[in-house]
Design a protein around this motif. Structure first.
Motif, PDB file in Angstrom:
ATOM      1  N   MET A   1      -6.548  10.034  -1.673  1.00  0.00           N
ATOM      2  CA  MET A   1      -5.715   9.089  -2.422  1.00  0.00           C
ATOM      3  C   MET A   1      -4.292   9.144  -1.901  1.00  0.00           C
ATOM      4  SD  MET A   1      -5.757  11.118  -6.030  1.00  0.00           S
ATOM      5  CE  MET A   1      -6.999  12.339  -5.674  1.00  0.00           C
TER       6      MET A   1
ATOM      7  N   SER B   1      -0.957   9.998  -8.504  1.00  0.00           N
ATOM      8  CA  SER B   1      -1.063   9.058  -9.630  1.00  0.00           C
ATOM      9  C   SER B   1      -2.336   8.222  -9.556  1.00  0.00           C
ATOM     10  CB  SER B   1       0.166   8.140  -9.687  1.00  0.00           C
ATOM     11  OG  SER B   1       0.220   7.307  -8.547  1.00  0.00           O
ATOM     12  N   ASP B   2      -3.013   8.244  -8.398  1.00  0.00           N
ATOM     13  CA  ASP B   2      -4.279   7.522  -8.234  1.00  0.00           C
ATOM     14  C   ASP B   2      -5.481   8.323  -8.753  1.00  0.00           C
ATOM     15  OD1 ASP B   2      -2.897   5.444  -6.969  1.00  0.00           O
ATOM     16  OD2 ASP B   2      -3.165   6.349  -4.994  1.00  0.00           O
TER      17      ASP B   2
ATOM     18  N   THR C   1      -7.895   6.828 -11.226  1.00  0.00           N
ATOM     19  CA  THR C   1      -8.698   5.761 -10.628  1.00  0.00           C
ATOM     20  C   THR C   1      -9.873   6.332  -9.853  1.00  0.00           C
ATOM     21  OG1 THR C   1      -6.789   4.300 -10.487  1.00  0.00           O
ATOM     22  CG2 THR C   1      -8.645   3.787  -9.048  1.00  0.00           C
TER      23      THR C   1
ATOM     24  N   ALA D   1      -8.323   5.657  -1.496  1.00  0.00           N
ATOM     25  CA  ALA D   1      -7.775   4.849  -2.579  1.00  0.00           C
ATOM     26  C   ALA D   1      -6.272   4.732  -2.418  1.00  0.00           C
ATOM     27  CB  ALA D   1      -8.100   5.476  -3.928  1.00  0.00           C
ATOM     28  N   ALA D   2      -5.782   3.507  -2.458  1.00  0.00           N
ATOM     29  CA  ALA D   2      -4.338   3.293  -2.357  1.00  0.00           C
ATOM     30  C   ALA D   2      -3.973   1.964  -3.004  1.00  0.00           C
ATOM     31  CB  ALA D   2      -3.898   3.302  -0.892  1.00  0.00           C
ATOM     32  N   GLY D   3      -2.754   1.902  -3.475  1.00  0.00           N
ATOM     33  CA  GLY D   3      -2.254   0.681  -4.087  1.00  0.00           C
ATOM     34  C   GLY D   3      -1.163   0.059  -3.242  1.00  0.00           C
TER      35      GLY D   3
ATOM     36  N   VAL E   1      -6.161   0.002  -5.400  1.00  0.00           N
ATOM     37  CA  VAL E   1      -5.726   0.494  -6.707  1.00  0.00           C
ATOM     38  C   VAL E   1      -4.801  -0.536  -7.362  1.00  0.00           C
ATOM     39  CG1 VAL E   1      -4.462   2.330  -7.907  1.00  0.00           C
ATOM     40  CG2 VAL E   1      -5.980   2.895  -5.987  1.00  0.00           C
TER      41      VAL E   1
ATOM     42  N   SER F   1      -1.890  -2.017  -9.280  1.00  0.00           N
ATOM     43  CA  SER F   1      -0.504  -1.622  -9.519  1.00  0.00           C
ATOM     44  C   SER F   1       0.124  -2.599 -10.493  1.00  0.00           C
ATOM     45  CB  SER F   1       0.280  -1.613  -8.205  1.00  0.00           C
ATOM     46  OG  SER F   1       0.380  -2.935  -7.699  1.00  0.00           O
TER      47      SER F   1
ATOM     48  N   ASP G   1      -9.880  -0.934  -8.312  1.00  0.00           N
ATOM     49  CA  ASP G   1     -10.227   0.212  -9.164  1.00  0.00           C
ATOM     50  C   ASP G   1     -11.735   0.479  -9.211  1.00  0.00           C
ATOM     51  OD1 ASP G   1      -7.526   0.540  -9.648  1.00  0.00           O
ATOM     52  OD2 ASP G   1      -7.600  -0.168 -11.721  1.00  0.00           O
TER      53      ASP G   1
END
Length: 166
Positions: free
Chosen positions: A9, A13-14, A17, A64-66, A88, A90, A117
């Motif tokens: 991630m 903070s992910d 998720t 996983a990334a936003g 992810v 946001s 997500d």
């Protein structure tokens, strides 16, 4: 022994998720390692991890990334292992930015992308990839499909009873 799955991630903070993916993989008995790496803040570490992942026993990488969501692409650029991207959500664009960044990879650098997500599906897809050479995982996936089918049938029965009572 099964190949491992890496769940990477872009930020801690992910974690909420990706937690469903970790839980699902563990439920299948698939070894999973979870790490925080950033395509932008730790690009060398991400590239190094990806370059060595196959030799370290990984069979699939989930990323996983936003927002800009370059993590999956950076990892995919440095390995021949399958990479699954989880865009992810946001607060800025509700994850649409991450979805587009994850799915729009250049030719030669594929990233399988699940829904915004969509960690549970990422884990199931990783399990399906590993099941190509692992009959135990394949059997668990087949049972999961049968259980889903039974669940829908039970819900339909309950619905039909409600309809008949109207």
């Amino acid at each position: 022994m099964s190949k491992k799955v890496a769940v990477i991630m872009g930020s801690d903070s992910d974690f909420p998720t990706v937690a469903p993916a970790i839980k699902r993989l563990k439920g299948f008995g698939i070894p999973v390692e979870v790490r925080v790496m950033s395509a932008h803040r730790t690009p060398d570490a991400a590239a190094e991890f990806s370059k060595n992942a196959k030799a370290e026993g990984f069979g699939v990488i989930i990323a996983a990334a936003g927002k800009a969501a370059h993590l999956a692409g950076v990892l995919a650029a440095h390995t021949t292992l399958p990479v699954i991207g989880i865009p992810v959500k946001s607060s800025t664009l509700d994850g649409l930015d991450a979805l587009l960044a994850t799915v729009q990879m250049p030719s030669g650098i594929p990233v399988a992308t699940v829904a915004i997500d969509g960690a549970d599906n990422a884990a199931i897809l990783a399990a399906q990839m590993l099941a190509l050479s692992d009959d135990s995982i394949a059997a668990q996936l087949e049972q999961m499909k049968l259980d889903m089918e039974k669940g829908v049938a039970l819900k339909n029965e309950a619905l039909q009873e409600k309809v008949a009572a109207l």
